[in-house]
Write a protein that holds these residues in place. Structure first.
Motif, PDB file in Angstrom:
ATOM      1  N   PRO A  47      12.092  -3.837  -1.509  1.00 52.25           N
ATOM      2  CA  PRO A  47      11.459  -4.210  -0.237  1.00 52.25           C
ATOM      3  C   PRO A  47      11.410  -5.731  -0.075  1.00 52.25           C
ATOM      4  O   PRO A  47      11.250  -6.465  -1.056  1.00 52.25           O
ATOM      5  CB  PRO A  47      10.059  -3.619  -0.351  1.00 52.25           C
ATOM      6  CG  PRO A  47      10.245  -2.450  -1.281  1.00 52.25           C
ATOM      7  CD  PRO A  47      11.255  -2.925  -2.284  1.00 52.25           C
ATOM      8  N   GLU A  48      11.563  -6.195   1.184  1.00 47.61           N
ATOM      9  CA  GLU A  48      11.630  -7.630   1.469  1.00 47.61           C
ATOM     10  C   GLU A  48      10.495  -8.072   2.376  1.00 47.61           C
ATOM     11  O   GLU A  48      10.188  -7.409   3.365  1.00 47.61           O
ATOM     12  CB  GLU A  48      12.940  -7.959   2.182  1.00 47.61           C
ATOM     13  CG  GLU A  48      14.170  -7.636   1.380  1.00 47.61           C
ATOM     14  CD  GLU A  48      15.449  -7.854   2.193  1.00 47.61           C
ATOM     15  OE1 GLU A  48      15.374  -8.039   3.427  1.00 47.61           O
ATOM     16  OE2 GLU A  48      16.525  -7.844   1.580  1.00 47.61           O
ATOM     17  N   SER A 101       6.442  -2.331   7.579  1.00 44.75           N
ATOM     18  CA  SER A 101       5.006  -2.246   7.320  1.00 44.75           C
ATOM     19  C   SER A 101       4.347  -3.547   7.745  1.00 44.75           C
ATOM     20  O   SER A 101       4.737  -4.620   7.293  1.00 44.75           O
ATOM     21  CB  SER A 101       4.739  -2.009   5.830  1.00 44.75           C
ATOM     22  OG  SER A 101       3.351  -2.146   5.573  1.00 44.75           O
ATOM     23  N   PHE A 102       3.330  -3.442   8.592  1.00 41.48           N
ATOM     24  CA  PHE A 102       2.584  -4.613   9.067  1.00 41.48           C
ATOM     25  C   PHE A 102       1.182  -4.652   8.466  1.00 41.48           C
ATOM     26  O   PHE A 102       0.328  -5.390   8.931  1.00 41.48           O
ATOM     27  CB  PHE A 102       2.513  -4.605  10.595  1.00 41.48           C
ATOM     28  CG  PHE A 102       3.857  -4.779  11.240  1.00 41.48           C
ATOM     29  CD1 PHE A 102       4.374  -6.047  11.465  1.00 41.48           C
ATOM     30  CD2 PHE A 102       4.629  -3.688  11.599  1.00 41.48           C
ATOM     31  CE1 PHE A 102       5.619  -6.221  12.028  1.00 41.48           C
ATOM     32  CE2 PHE A 102       5.873  -3.848  12.174  1.00 41.48           C
ATOM     33  CZ  PHE A 102       6.378  -5.115  12.388  1.00 41.48           C
ATOM     34  N   ASN A 103       0.941  -3.866   7.427  1.00 38.91           N
ATOM     35  CA  ASN A 103      -0.376  -3.778   6.801  1.00 38.91           C
ATOM     36  C   ASN A 103      -0.415  -4.695   5.579  1.00 38.91           C
ATOM     37  O   ASN A 103       0.158  -4.373   4.537  1.00 38.91           O
ATOM     38  CB  ASN A 103      -0.647  -2.327   6.399  1.00 38.91           C
ATOM     39  CG  ASN A 103      -2.009  -2.136   5.807  1.00 38.91           C
ATOM     40  OD1 ASN A 103      -2.619  -3.062   5.285  1.00 38.91           O
ATOM     41  ND2 ASN A 103      -2.493  -0.904   5.861  1.00 38.91           N
ATOM     42  N   PRO A 104      -1.108  -5.850   5.668  1.00 40.93           N
ATOM     43  CA  PRO A 104      -1.120  -6.801   4.549  1.00 40.93           C
ATOM     44  C   PRO A 104      -1.597  -6.200   3.235  1.00 40.93           C
ATOM     45  O   PRO A 104      -1.092  -6.538   2.166  1.00 40.93           O
ATOM     46  CB  PRO A 104      -2.074  -7.899   5.015  1.00 40.93           C
ATOM     47  CG  PRO A 104      -2.174  -7.749   6.484  1.00 40.93           C
ATOM     48  CD  PRO A 104      -1.915  -6.311   6.790  1.00 40.93           C
ATOM     49  N   GLY A 105      -2.549  -5.279   3.267  1.00 40.53           N
ATOM     50  CA  GLY A 105      -3.047  -4.670   2.043  1.00 40.53           C
ATOM     51  C   GLY A 105      -1.997  -3.816   1.348  1.00 40.53           C
ATOM     52  O   GLY A 105      -1.953  -3.746   0.126  1.00 40.53           O
ATOM     53  N   VAL A 106      -1.155  -3.167   2.106  1.00 37.17           N
ATOM     54  CA  VAL A 106      -0.104  -2.311   1.553  1.00 37.17           C
ATOM     55  C   VAL A 106       1.131  -3.131   1.188  1.00 37.17           C
ATOM     56  O   VAL A 106       1.853  -2.795   0.255  1.00 37.17           O
ATOM     57  CB  VAL A 106       0.269  -1.215   2.577  1.00 37.17           C
ATOM     58  CG1 VAL A 106       1.461  -0.395   2.114  1.00 37.17           C
ATOM     59  CG2 VAL A 106      -0.920  -0.315   2.847  1.00 37.17           C
ATOM     60  N   ASN A 107       1.362  -4.217   1.895  1.00 27.95           N
ATOM     61  CA  ASN A 107       2.585  -5.001   1.694  1.00 27.95           C
ATOM     62  C   ASN A 107       2.741  -5.520   0.271  1.00 27.95           C
ATOM     63  O   ASN A 107       3.847  -5.550  -0.260  1.00 27.95           O
ATOM     64  CB  ASN A 107       2.663  -6.142   2.703  1.00 27.95           C
ATOM     65  CG  ASN A 107       2.928  -5.635   4.103  1.00 27.95           C
ATOM     66  OD1 ASN A 107       3.219  -4.460   4.301  1.00 27.95           O
ATOM     67  ND2 ASN A 107       2.821  -6.507   5.075  1.00 27.95           N
ATOM     68  N   TYR A 149       1.709  -4.071  -2.455  1.00 28.88           N
ATOM     69  CA  TYR A 149       2.156  -2.925  -3.248  1.00 28.88           C
ATOM     70  C   TYR A 149       3.636  -2.637  -2.988  1.00 28.88           C
ATOM     71  O   TYR A 149       4.415  -2.437  -3.929  1.00 28.88           O
ATOM     72  CB  TYR A 149       1.307  -1.697  -2.928  1.00 28.88           C
ATOM     73  CG  TYR A 149       1.826  -0.435  -3.580  1.00 28.88           C
ATOM     74  CD1 TYR A 149       1.695  -0.231  -4.949  1.00 28.88           C
ATOM     75  CD2 TYR A 149       2.474   0.541  -2.832  1.00 28.88           C
ATOM     76  CE1 TYR A 149       2.182   0.914  -5.562  1.00 28.88           C
ATOM     77  CE2 TYR A 149       2.968   1.692  -3.429  1.00 28.88           C
ATOM     78  CZ  TYR A 149       2.815   1.870  -4.783  1.00 28.88           C
ATOM     79  OH  TYR A 149       3.312   3.001  -5.386  1.00 28.88           O
ATOM     80  N   LEU A 150       4.031  -2.609  -1.728  1.00 28.15           N
ATOM     81  CA  LEU A 150       5.423  -2.315  -1.378  1.00 28.15           C
ATOM     82  C   LEU A 150       6.389  -3.301  -2.037  1.00 28.15           C
ATOM     83  O   LEU A 150       7.454  -2.918  -2.502  1.00 28.15           O
ATOM     84  CB  LEU A 150       5.619  -2.343   0.142  1.00 28.15           C
ATOM     85  CG  LEU A 150       4.953  -1.223   0.926  1.00 28.15           C
ATOM     86  CD1 LEU A 150       5.084  -1.481   2.421  1.00 28.15           C
ATOM     87  CD2 LEU A 150       5.548   0.133   0.550  1.00 28.15           C
TER      88      LEU A 150
END
Length: 154
Positions: free
Chosen positions: A41-42, A85-91, A93-94
């Motif tokens: 993921p980038e 993904s635009f969710n900073p909390g998940v980014n 992890y991704l």
């Protein structure tokens, strides 16, 4: 003890609670993908400098297409899906996930019509499916180089 009329009236109220009247705030388009990450993921940025992560999931149609008239089968086809993904909390992890991970991904999707003024040979001139990350589960991590080397020595 409830009378028959009272029970019927109560059950009618229950039926109305599950009305078939359309509700716009409950409409949903969801896509589930089970496949492998095509690359790491980038981290990227929008024109307004908003951070997002882009990743690609490869899926293969299975079972393969049915045999053709000659009795032979075409090869199974791989499809590449780009997810944002635009969710900073998940980014964060991704960004730790690795190419080759087998994943179960849930996305919301939006079909975007082409810009009538754009060249049909450009992405803006073609219909696009926009996949927005909702959740991800890693089903299997990719094999590390050392695991592959150990297995080849056995």
């Amino acid at each position: 003890m409830l009378s028959l009329n009272h029970r019927i009236g109560a059950s009618r109220g229950f039926i109305r609670a599950f009305s078939t009247t359309p509700s716009r705030n409950a409409d949903l388009a969801k896509l589930i993908l089970i496949g492998r990450l095509g690359k790491d993921p980038e981290l990227r940025f929008t024109k307004s400098q908003k951070e997002y992560v882009q990743y690609t999931v490869a899926t293969t149609n299975y079972p393969p297409p049915p045999p053709n008239a000659s009795g032979s089968r075409n090869e199974a086809k791989t499809t590449w899906h780009t997810v944002l993904s635009f969710n900073p909390g998940v980014n964060n992890y991704l960004r730790m996930l690795k190419k080759g991970s087998q994943v179960f991904v849930e996305t919301n999707f939006e079909l975007r019509e082409p810009d009538p003024n754009a060249d049909p040979d450009t992405p803006q001139g073609q219909r696009q499916i926009f996949l927005r990350h909702e959740s991800i589960r890693v089903l299997k991590s990719p094999r590390s180089t050392s695991e592959e080397e150990n297995e080849s020595l056995e």
